[in-house]
Write a protein that holds these residues in place. Structure first.
Motif, PDB file in Angstrom:
ATOM      1  N   VAL A 178       0.796  -1.151  -0.074  1.00 29.38           N
ATOM      2  CA  VAL A 178      -0.153  -0.076  -0.052  1.00 29.38           C
ATOM      3  C   VAL A 178       0.895   1.211   0.034  1.00 29.38           C
ATOM      4  O   VAL A 178       1.738   1.286   0.439  1.00 29.38           O
ATOM      5  N   GLN A 179       0.446   2.310  -0.794  1.00 29.14           N
ATOM      6  CA  GLN A 179       1.255   3.387  -0.587  1.00 29.14           C
ATOM      7  C   GLN A 179       0.454   4.562  -0.027  1.00 29.14           C
ATOM      8  O   GLN A 179      -0.716   4.569   0.139  1.00 29.14           O
ATOM      9  N   LEU A 180       1.175   5.270   0.855  1.00 31.53           N
ATOM     10  CA  LEU A 180       0.682   6.407   1.968  1.00 31.53           C
ATOM     11  C   LEU A 180       1.072   7.811   1.411  1.00 31.53           C
ATOM     12  O   LEU A 180       2.477   7.873   1.259  1.00 31.53           O
ATOM     13  N   GLN A 181       0.273   8.700   1.477  1.00 26.74           N
ATOM     14  CA  GLN A 181       0.571  10.095   1.127  1.00 26.74           C
ATOM     15  C   GLN A 181       0.161  10.951   2.298  1.00 26.74           C
ATOM     16  O   GLN A 181      -1.199  11.132   2.299  1.00 26.74           O
ATOM     17  N   ALA A 182       1.063  11.469   3.188  1.00 22.92           N
ATOM     18  CA  ALA A 182       0.620  12.273   4.264  1.00 22.92           C
ATOM     19  C   ALA A 182       0.773  13.650   3.673  1.00 22.92           C
ATOM     20  O   ALA A 182       1.615  14.357   2.788  1.00 22.92           O
ATOM     21  N   SER A 183      -0.443  14.613   4.124  1.00 18.57           N
ATOM     22  CA  SER A 183      -0.459  16.145   3.816  1.00 18.57           C
ATOM     23  C   SER A 183      -1.042  16.549   5.199  1.00 18.57           C
ATOM     24  O   SER A 183      -1.421  16.078   6.180  1.00 18.57           O
ATOM     25  N   GLY A 236      -3.549   1.504  -3.503  1.00 20.42           N
ATOM     26  CA  GLY A 236      -2.848  -0.008  -3.755  1.00 20.42           C
ATOM     27  C   GLY A 236      -3.637  -1.460  -3.177  1.00 20.42           C
ATOM     28  O   GLY A 236      -3.101  -2.117  -3.753  1.00 20.42           O
ATOM     29  N   ARG A 237      -4.045  -1.134  -2.071  1.00 15.82           N
ATOM     30  CA  ARG A 237      -4.651  -2.432  -1.525  1.00 15.82           C
ATOM     31  C   ARG A 237      -5.728  -2.038  -0.859  1.00 15.82           C
ATOM     32  O   ARG A 237      -6.224  -0.619  -0.760  1.00 15.82           O
ATOM     33  N   THR A 238      -6.345  -2.954  -0.117  1.00 14.03           N
ATOM     34  CA  THR A 238      -7.742  -2.587   0.523  1.00 14.03           C
ATOM     35  C   THR A 238      -7.492  -1.924   1.899  1.00 14.03           C
ATOM     36  O   THR A 238      -6.919  -2.428   2.714  1.00 14.03           O
ATOM     37  N   PHE A 239      -7.839  -0.563   1.702  1.00 18.02           N
ATOM     38  CA  PHE A 239      -7.245   0.197   2.896  1.00 18.02           C
ATOM     39  C   PHE A 239      -7.859  -0.253   4.373  1.00 18.02           C
ATOM     40  O   PHE A 239      -7.453  -0.141   5.345  1.00 18.02           O
ATOM     41  N   SER A 240      -9.335  -0.855   4.348  1.00 24.32           N
ATOM     42  CA  SER A 240      -9.988  -1.118   5.215  1.00 24.32           C
ATOM     43  C   SER A 240      -9.286  -2.499   6.196  1.00 24.32           C
ATOM     44  O   SER A 240      -9.707  -2.791   7.267  1.00 24.32           O
ATOM     45  N   THR A 256      -3.051   5.399  17.002  1.00 26.37           N
ATOM     46  CA  THR A 256      -3.473   4.094  16.381  1.00 26.37           C
ATOM     47  C   THR A 256      -4.975   4.056  16.152  1.00 26.37           C
ATOM     48  O   THR A 256      -5.452   4.241  17.218  1.00 26.37           O
ATOM     49  N   ILE A 257      -5.319   3.392  15.079  1.00 26.59           N
ATOM     50  CA  ILE A 257      -6.899   3.225  15.090  1.00 26.59           C
ATOM     51  C   ILE A 257      -6.946   1.762  14.268  1.00 26.59           C
ATOM     52  O   ILE A 257      -6.200   1.419  13.482  1.00 26.59           O
ATOM     53  N   SER A 258      -7.889   1.124  14.740  1.00 28.60           N
ATOM     54  CA  SER A 258      -8.262  -0.342  14.055  1.00 28.60           C
ATOM     55  C   SER A 258      -8.835   0.000  12.650  1.00 28.60           C
ATOM     56  O   SER A 258      -9.335   0.921  12.401  1.00 28.60           O
ATOM     57  N   TRP A 259      -8.980  -1.208  11.982  1.00 31.28           N
ATOM     58  CA  TRP A 259      -9.454  -1.079  10.754  1.00 31.28           C
ATOM     59  C   TRP A 259     -10.759  -0.596  10.760  1.00 31.28           C
ATOM     60  O   TRP A 259     -11.254   0.020   9.779  1.00 31.28           O
ATOM     61  N   SER A 260     -11.710  -1.165  11.711  1.00 31.21           N
ATOM     62  CA  SER A 260     -12.954  -0.716  11.701  1.00 31.21           C
ATOM     63  C   SER A 260     -13.311   0.679  12.305  1.00 31.21           C
ATOM     64  O   SER A 260     -14.402   1.428  12.209  1.00 31.21           O
ATOM     65  N   GLY A 261     -12.110   1.198  13.108  1.00 34.92           N
ATOM     66  CA  GLY A 261     -12.176   2.626  13.851  1.00 34.92           C
ATOM     67  C   GLY A 261     -12.726   2.596  15.131  1.00 34.92           C
ATOM     68  O   GLY A 261     -13.045   3.592  15.904  1.00 34.92           O
ATOM     69  N   ARG A 273     -10.682   7.682  10.576  1.00 37.35           N
ATOM     70  CA  ARG A 273     -10.424   7.093   9.572  1.00 37.35           C
ATOM     71  C   ARG A 273     -11.679   7.125   8.723  1.00 37.35           C
ATOM     72  O   ARG A 273     -12.999   6.990   9.129  1.00 37.35           O
ATOM     73  N   GLU A 274     -11.628   7.290   7.155  1.00 39.51           N
ATOM     74  CA  GLU A 274     -12.862   7.086   6.442  1.00 39.51           C
ATOM     75  C   GLU A 274     -12.512   5.957   5.323  1.00 39.51           C
ATOM     76  O   GLU A 274     -11.726   6.366   4.463  1.00 39.51           O
ATOM     77  N   ASN A 275     -12.966   4.882   5.506  1.00 39.23           N
ATOM     78  CA  ASN A 275     -12.323   3.771   4.647  1.00 39.23           C
ATOM     79  C   ASN A 275     -13.092   3.886   3.455  1.00 39.23           C
ATOM     80  O   ASN A 275     -12.456   3.673   2.470  1.00 39.23           O
TER      81      ASN A 275
END
Length: 122
Positions: free
Chosen positions: A1-6, A25-29, A49-54, A71-73
């Motif tokens: 997965v590619q990550l772009q911070a801003s 690039g991958r399934t974010f959730s 940190t935050i879990s996949w479900s939030g 997060r907004e999956n």
């Protein structure tokens, strides 16, 4: 997965910023997401940190009550809302993705973004 911070920038003490990290690039959730920060010459420091479900969120003591991770999956994006910023929050912030569980250990994260600089003036 590619990550772009801003979202980094210059803000006065007591102010707020919201960092974003867009993934592709991958399934974010499927990924646990985290924020870390690192000052020059220092080790990378866990922020949140935050879990996949939030549903689960954990914070470093230094930021608890001031920062909020979310997060907004549907948008493949994780956020870090930073309020009541202090000069000691000045550093580069990194987002990271983990295929495992929520963790404050940087080595548990498999993918890293490029970092975004936050500067808090006194």
């Amino acid at each position: 997965v590619q990550l772009q911070a801003s979202g980094g920038g210059l803000v006065e003490a007591g102010g707020s910023l919201r960092l974003s990290c867009a993934a592709s690039g991958r399934t974010f959730s499927n990924y646990v997401m985290g924020w870390f920060r690192q000052a020059p010459g220092k080790e990378r420091e866990f922020v949140a940190t935050i879990s996949w479900s939030g549903d689960s969120r954990y914070y470093a003591e230094l930021v608890k009550g001031r920062f909020t991770i979310s997060r907004e999956n549907a948008k493949n994006t994780v956020y870090l809302q930073m309020n009541s910023l202090k000069p000691e929050d000045t550093t580069v912030y990194y987002c990271a993705a983990s295929r495992g569980y929520t963790s404050s250990y940087s080595r548990q994260y498999n993918y890293w973004g490029q970092g975004t600089l936050v500067t808090v003036s006194s």
